[in-house]
Design a protein around this motif. Sequence first.
Motif, PDB file in Angstrom:
ATOM      1  N   GLN A   1      -0.181   1.877  -7.662  1.00 10.35           N
ATOM      2  CA  GLN A   1      -0.203   0.824  -6.637  1.00 10.35           C
ATOM      3  C   GLN A   1      -1.554   0.118  -6.656  1.00 10.35           C
ATOM      4  OE1 GLN A   1       1.497   1.722  -2.643  1.00 10.35           O
ATOM      5  NE2 GLN A   1      -0.508   1.112  -1.865  1.00 10.35           N
ATOM      6  N   PHE A   2      -1.494  -1.222  -6.655  1.00  6.38           N
ATOM      7  CA  PHE A   2      -2.692  -2.051  -6.720  1.00  6.38           C
ATOM      8  C   PHE A   2      -2.577  -3.101  -5.615  1.00  6.38           C
ATOM      9  CE2 PHE A   2      -1.127  -0.581 -10.754  1.00  6.38           C
ATOM     10  CZ  PHE A   2      -2.219  -0.195 -11.503  1.00  6.38           C
ATOM     11  N   ASN A   3      -3.470  -3.086  -4.652  1.00  2.11           N
ATOM     12  CA  ASN A   3      -3.283  -3.994  -3.510  1.00  2.11           C
ATOM     13  C   ASN A   3      -4.578  -4.280  -2.772  1.00  2.11           C
ATOM     14  OD1 ASN A   3      -2.587  -1.043  -2.530  1.00  2.11           O
ATOM     15  ND2 ASN A   3      -3.246  -2.150  -0.693  1.00  2.11           N
ATOM     16  N   ARG A   4      -4.569  -5.368  -2.024  1.00  5.50           N
ATOM     17  CA  ARG A   4      -5.598  -5.621  -1.041  1.00  5.50           C
ATOM     18  C   ARG A   4      -5.257  -4.817   0.209  1.00  5.50           C
ATOM     19  NH1 ARG A   4     -10.402  -7.458  -1.995  1.00  5.50           N
ATOM     20  NH2 ARG A   4     -10.492  -8.413   0.090  1.00  5.50           N
ATOM     21  N   LEU A   5      -6.277  -4.292   0.847  1.00  5.76           N
ATOM     22  CA  LEU A   5      -6.103  -3.536   2.076  1.00  5.76           C
ATOM     23  C   LEU A   5      -7.025  -4.130   3.137  1.00  5.76           C
ATOM     24  CD1 LEU A   5      -5.788   0.260   2.539  1.00  5.76           C
ATOM     25  CD2 LEU A   5      -7.535  -0.988   3.836  1.00  5.76           C
ATOM     26  N   HIS A   6      -6.449  -4.384   4.320  1.00  7.01           N
ATOM     27  CA  HIS A   6      -7.235  -4.900   5.441  1.00  7.01           C
ATOM     28  C   HIS A   6      -6.743  -4.208   6.704  1.00  7.01           C
ATOM     29  CE1 HIS A   6      -9.136  -8.665   7.569  1.00  7.01           C
ATOM     30  NE2 HIS A   6      -9.708  -7.519   7.909  1.00  7.01           N
ATOM     31  N   HIS A   7      -7.510  -3.243   7.166  1.00  9.68           N
ATOM     32  CA  HIS A   7      -7.129  -2.437   8.319  1.00  9.68           C
ATOM     33  C   HIS A   7      -8.121  -2.604   9.466  1.00  9.68           C
ATOM     34  CE1 HIS A   7      -3.927  -0.660   6.271  1.00  9.68           C
ATOM     35  NE2 HIS A   7      -4.312   0.589   6.148  1.00  9.68           N
TER      36      HIS A   7
END
Length: 212
Positions: free
Chosen positions: A198-204
């Motif tokens: 899995q390859f993704n941008r993360l914004h939490h």
Amino acid sequence: MIDWSIEGSSFGNCNCGYGCPCQFEDLPTHGHCRGFEALSIDTGHFGDIRLDGLRIALLYAWPGPIFEGGGELQAVIDERAAADQRNALERVLHGEETEEAATHWWVFRAMSDLLHPTLYRPIDLDLDIDARRARLSIPGVLTGEGRPIRPPHSDGEHRVRIQIPGGIEFELAEIGSATSRSGADSAIALDLSDSYGQFNRLHHSGQGVVHA
């Protein structure tokens, strides 16, 4: 609740097939779940504490589906982090200062009985989300590599995405193939080959995924 936010690029690998059933509310490919995620933070804060430029990783394992619990977690935090940054990142990865079930980190912690001691190591992460390629090295703890899925009938590269508008981890992720091995210092054993990448941008934030 302390105000916090983290945004960056993430690479992960678990033992499921390329279409990880957890993303579709189905049971794990092999009946259990084991893997990791690593994140390079572009911008972030925990209250007044800046987290820009740091890296973190989380190793995990469950004997069955995540929702059945009984899991274990081990956080790894960039050794460059100062004491206050280490404390902030550990609290975030352990689901603290977060609304109930708002992020996957909160869920992971709620579904885990065992928290292994956090490790502080150099984390080397080279990641290109669009190309579905990544290299991860955490000395003594973990190595990982991601690449595009190669179809069995050709020499090309397969590109596929998973989009979850109301997800608690990401809105959009590129999916590829990944391989990872844990080291002697890891409390959670990983030996994965060409499984879900899995390859993704993360914004939490403490309220969940920050939507664009």
